[in-house]
Design a protein around this motif. Sequence first.
Motif, mmCIF file in Angstrom:
data_model
loop_
_atom_site.group_PDB
_atom_site.id
_atom_site.type_symbol
_atom_site.label_atom_id
_atom_site.label_comp_id
_atom_site.label_asym_id
_atom_site.label_seq_id
_atom_site.Cartn_x
_atom_site.Cartn_y
_atom_site.Cartn_z
ATOM 1 N N ILE A 127 0.834 -1.201 0.000
ATOM 2 C CA ILE A 127 0.000 0.000 0.000
ATOM 3 C C ILE A 127 0.872 1.256 0.000
ATOM 4 C CG2 ILE A 127 -1.735 1.294 1.312
ATOM 5 C CD1 ILE A 127 -2.723 -1.466 2.337
ATOM 6 N N ALA A 128 1.917 1.198 0.823
ATOM 7 C CA ALA A 128 2.820 2.347 0.891
ATOM 8 C C ALA A 128 3.450 2.600 -0.471
ATOM 9 C CB ALA A 128 3.900 2.096 1.939
ATOM 10 N N GLU A 129 3.804 1.524 -1.115
ATOM 11 C CA GLU A 129 4.453 1.671 -2.401
ATOM 12 C C GLU A 129 3.497 2.297 -3.424
ATOM 13 O OE1 GLU A 129 6.196 -1.975 -3.629
ATOM 14 O OE2 GLU A 129 7.210 -1.036 -5.337
ATOM 15 N N ILE A 130 2.260 1.818 -3.401
ATOM 16 C CA ILE A 130 1.282 2.367 -4.347
ATOM 17 C C ILE A 130 1.091 3.859 -4.083
ATOM 18 C CG2 ILE A 130 -1.146 2.302 -5.061
ATOM 19 C CD1 ILE A 130 -1.077 -0.720 -4.411
ATOM 20 N N ALA A 131 0.986 4.205 -2.809
ATOM 21 C CA ALA A 131 0.795 5.618 -2.466
ATOM 22 C C ALA A 131 1.988 6.450 -2.925
ATOM 23 C CB ALA A 131 0.591 5.768 -0.966
ATOM 24 N N ALA A 132 3.166 5.911 -2.712
ATOM 25 C CA ALA A 132 4.365 6.648 -3.098
ATOM 26 C C ALA A 132 4.438 6.791 -4.609
ATOM 27 C CB ALA A 132 5.602 5.942 -2.568
ATOM 28 N N GLU A 133 4.043 5.725 -5.310
ATOM 29 C CA GLU A 133 4.040 5.787 -6.769
ATOM 30 C C GLU A 133 3.119 6.888 -7.274
ATOM 31 O OE1 GLU A 133 2.893 1.950 -8.128
ATOM 32 O OE2 GLU A 133 4.870 1.084 -7.661
ATOM 33 N N ARG A 134 2.073 7.106 -6.525
ATOM 34 C CA ARG A 134 1.137 8.138 -6.939
ATOM 35 C C ARG A 134 1.580 9.521 -6.494
ATOM 36 N NH1 ARG A 134 -3.527 6.727 -8.995
ATOM 37 N NH2 ARG A 134 -4.552 8.609 -8.260
ATOM 38 N N ILE A 139 3.711 8.748 5.255
ATOM 39 C CA ILE A 139 4.273 8.652 6.594
ATOM 40 C C ILE A 139 3.569 7.493 7.296
ATOM 41 C CG2 ILE A 139 4.602 9.827 8.793
ATOM 42 C CD1 ILE A 139 4.487 12.470 7.216
ATOM 43 N N ALA A 140 4.342 6.530 7.742
ATOM 44 C CA ALA A 140 3.737 5.351 8.353
ATOM 45 C C ALA A 140 3.999 5.330 9.848
ATOM 46 C CB ALA A 140 4.289 4.083 7.705
ATOM 47 N N PHE A 141 2.957 5.128 10.608
ATOM 48 C CA PHE A 141 3.086 4.891 12.041
ATOM 49 C C PHE A 141 2.815 3.410 12.263
ATOM 50 C CE2 PHE A 141 2.398 9.386 12.003
ATOM 51 C CZ PHE A 141 3.048 9.875 13.131
ATOM 52 N N VAL A 142 3.789 2.704 12.760
ATOM 53 C CA VAL A 142 3.566 1.262 12.919
ATOM 54 C C VAL A 142 3.880 0.813 14.335
ATOM 55 C CG1 VAL A 142 3.891 0.650 10.512
ATOM 56 C CG2 VAL A 142 5.877 0.818 11.988
ATOM 57 N N LEU A 164 9.223 -1.008 4.405
ATOM 58 C CA LEU A 164 8.545 0.283 4.535
ATOM 59 C C LEU A 164 9.528 1.430 4.462
ATOM 60 C CD1 LEU A 164 5.931 -0.349 7.335
ATOM 61 C CD2 LEU A 164 5.464 0.328 4.996
ATOM 62 N N ARG A 165 10.667 1.223 5.117
ATOM 63 C CA ARG A 165 11.649 2.310 5.134
ATOM 64 C C ARG A 165 12.106 2.660 3.726
ATOM 65 N NH1 ARG A 165 14.240 0.801 10.655
ATOM 66 N NH2 ARG A 165 13.260 2.398 11.932
ATOM 67 N N GLN A 166 12.040 1.691 2.831
ATOM 68 C CA GLN A 166 12.453 1.964 1.466
ATOM 69 C C GLN A 166 11.441 2.824 0.718
ATOM 70 O OE1 GLN A 166 15.521 1.094 0.567
ATOM 71 N NE2 GLN A 166 15.598 0.265 2.645
ATOM 72 N N VAL A 167 10.173 2.633 1.023
ATOM 73 C CA VAL A 167 9.160 3.300 0.205
ATOM 74 C C VAL A 167 8.496 4.494 0.880
ATOM 75 C CG1 VAL A 167 8.655 1.340 -1.274
ATOM 76 C CG2 VAL A 167 7.457 1.564 0.888
ATOM 77 N N PHE A 228 11.099 15.443 5.422
ATOM 78 C CA PHE A 228 11.209 13.996 5.222
ATOM 79 C C PHE A 228 11.912 13.673 3.922
ATOM 80 C CE2 PHE A 228 7.294 14.352 7.874
ATOM 81 C CZ PHE A 228 7.884 13.871 9.016
ATOM 82 N N ILE A 229 12.909 14.478 3.630
ATOM 83 C CA ILE A 229 13.476 14.352 2.297
ATOM 84 C C ILE A 229 14.336 13.102 2.120
ATOM 85 C CG2 ILE A 229 15.603 15.664 2.652
ATOM 86 C CD1 ILE A 229 14.580 17.104 -0.036
ATOM 87 N N SER A 230 14.955 12.651 3.188
ATOM 88 C CA SER A 230 15.783 11.464 2.976
ATOM 89 C C SER A 230 15.076 10.232 3.501
ATOM 90 C CB SER A 230 17.140 11.643 3.641
ATOM 91 O OG SER A 230 17.077 11.271 4.984
ATOM 92 N N ARG A 231 15.072 9.235 2.704
ATOM 93 C CA ARG A 231 14.364 8.012 3.083
ATOM 94 C C ARG A 231 15.303 7.010 3.717
ATOM 95 N NH1 ARG A 231 10.202 6.747 -1.829
ATOM 96 N NH2 ARG A 231 9.062 8.675 -1.614
ATOM 97 N N GLY A 232 14.721 6.122 4.459
ATOM 98 C CA GLY A 232 15.495 4.977 4.928
ATOM 99 C C GLY A 232 16.238 5.222 6.216
#
Lengths: 451, 406
Positions: A127-134, A139-142, A164-167, A228-232
């Motif tokens: 889901i995160a990936e799809i959202a990011a693709e769009r 931002i995920a709270f887990v 998740l950290r990747q996407v 949140f510019i840098s991921r991972g």
Amino acid sequence: MENENFSQPNTYFASDIAGEDVRVKIIGVGGAGTNAVDRFHFDVIPGVRLAAINTDAQALASSLLEEKVMIGRGVTRGLSTGGEADLGRKAALSDRDKITHVIGSANLVFLVAGLGGGTGSGALPVIAEIAAERGAQVIAFVALPFTMEGNRRRQQADDALRELRQVCDAVIPIPNDVLLQDVADNATVLDAFAKVDSWISQGIRSICTMLFNTGMINIDFSTLKQAFISRGGKTLFGLGKGTGEDYAKNALKDLFMCPLLHLPESATCADRLLVNIIGGTDLSLAQVNEIMEMITEKFNSSDSTVIGAVVDERLNQTLEICVIGTTDIGGHKRAVRPNPPSVKPRIEVVGEEFGSNTGEPEKQTEVAKPQEWIPGLEKAGEKGAKPPSSVSVHASKLAHASKTGGIPQNEFSFVQKEEQRGFFDKTERNLFEGQDLDVPTYLRRGIKITL
Amino acid sequence: MNSSKIIGAIEIGTSKVVVLVGESAAHGKLRIIGKGECASAGVAKGEITDFKLASECVHRAIVEAEQMANAKIEHVFIAQTGKHLESFYNQSTVTVMSSDNIVRRTDVERAEKDAKSKELPQNRLYIHHIRNPFLLDDRVVLGPVGMGGKKLQVGYWCVTGDKNKIRDHVGIIGGFGMRVDDMIISSLASGVMVASADEKKSGVIVLDIGSGTTDYAVYRDGFVVYCGVVPVGGDHLTNDLSLGLRINRKNAESLKVELDKAFIDKSEAENRIWMIGDKGIGERNIPVQSIVKIINARMEELFNIVLKQVNVHVPVRELSAGAILTGGSSRLYGIEQSAADVFGIEVRRGQHPEWISKDIEGPEYSTALGLFHYALTAQESNSERDDGAQKQKSAGFIKKILNFKL
């Protein structure tokens, strides 16, 4: 890297802009996530929409949310995944269209889930990936499973977290273990989970308030993006609340004692820090200043702190602080250049802003002064100043910023490296019978430590 | 070979690097003439994480030790620890060849060779072969040559390590143009210092609790029967305290070190001790009970892990000489009690022989001192040691390392 000037029409109310620009969607995924979002009661903020995604039809049916989406009918036949992350993933993959539809045109997506189970661990990364693709900011709270829940769930949670950290733009993990530290001895399970929910909801609410509410100091969407510019990398997330006469101090104390800031896996220093303060009408600028000073010092983020301050008329002698920070992966780029926070400039700037929704001129004055939190979120040098009101910055001013901001100041003792990144950060995981021995024993066993 | 030799014992520990210089004279005597010490950097849980940083520390310690000794180190013995160390027991059985059923030298050699030559995965390397007693027709015998029997068995505890991690250690020493004579795992080095021959006979477990790791060796009937490493040490305790009490590491460390009877005794009720809090937020006091809880949980878990690992091979309760604690973290107040509670045997702190000078008598020097024992052993002929820890010929070991091209 350049700002997109989202906030240019700033002469309007922030909420108007929000209506045009920021479309927030909070999506609960899986059982735990749906429950959490169910309890959020976010209807008070316009422009924020809630949804739930689950594989379990029964669980979905009991949710109060309006938008409920069942995925993986062909995979689980409307039942739960039974804790199988693979099934969760398949379910999500089989219903990409539905998920895309849920995300819709939202450009800021909060995902909420408990990792360890099937849907949370399996479907959430998809889901995160799809959202990011769009193109959405994700931002995920887990919530991470209790150690006592066993290896399998922990493994699934770990895997999911890594994906998740990747996407995602930011992933904020909340280990359930910490709950046992933070609830009363006679608390029920429901109380405990309500605590996680309230942490998550405060975090999300805080970000939303910054974006939507008109305040002393507003943060706009592009500022948030920059944060949140840098991921991972690692994140830090902490909440504090203070009441009473000394509410500002109390809130700070509460924040620094926040259990979420003292997790083995959370960062203790931030390369970029987002601070939101919600206070009553009695909140003074001097207080805001003091708070910022303490916070930047604490997290060693003096040249990359973005602040938002909101006045909530219902509050009196109460202050809420929320900090969200991100770190660059691996590097510790600012080991040697801490700037002592300077207080002065903000008062005037903020003062002007308060009346007149921020224009360019104020920034000029500001940039010309030594700053600590004004310089941008990006690596200093290439692009410097970001005013508190975080309207986009012109290149001309950046030159200024780098000149003035670059004054070397050495009096500060800098935080030791191990304090920045968690002590065992660079070592291999230390597993024995499925437990990570580097994580404090009391935390894994749920031994409550009173402070 | 009676001329004196300058031996360097080097332990690259998680918290500090210790270099001791000893001058060996004839008859297996040794005089310690130099000491160098340097706070470690680039080492975590006993393994080298930053080669350059660690090298610098080691170098500083070596220079200091050599200056004090006023001599150049000629032979280097280093200690090795870390999670990558593994050990297994390998046994071989041979049929006695001669028709009169008298064991000959060749039978023994054959059995030993078989037991030691188990092939290892590509990235592993033997560090020790520790011989256990011979079994001649299931009878325990120490020297089987000349005895009568049909079936001769011998078993070895084989300690292996990760090639790359061993190479890190050897490489650091090699970087100063020094040659490593031999590598000894920390648990065995500490074991020879604090356990007496009698204790090893009756059965004893020695735990060296350092900053990054806990190394243990189990002895029975005078032989090493098991050894292992748990990558948990004093650093974990500091980390636990810092997270649990929400104080910074520096305060956590000093709290850990200063924790003593005075604190605990006053604390029976809800006592609180004073603490400097996080900067800017002023002071805070912390309930002693919380400190005790955090420490107890960690220690109890550590000892339980050791107990679990050892019990598979040797029931800990049968070690009648009890347990001996050494290593820097064994200074922790109340640690014997928590070990005794878990192990159910008598626990004491290790003591070094009296001839050891004041500045190196602390438990944190056990490993480095123990290295000298092995250095002397290696110097003597290939005669077997009382603890049965027979080293594989050092030349062979080092050759293997050097073959990697450092």
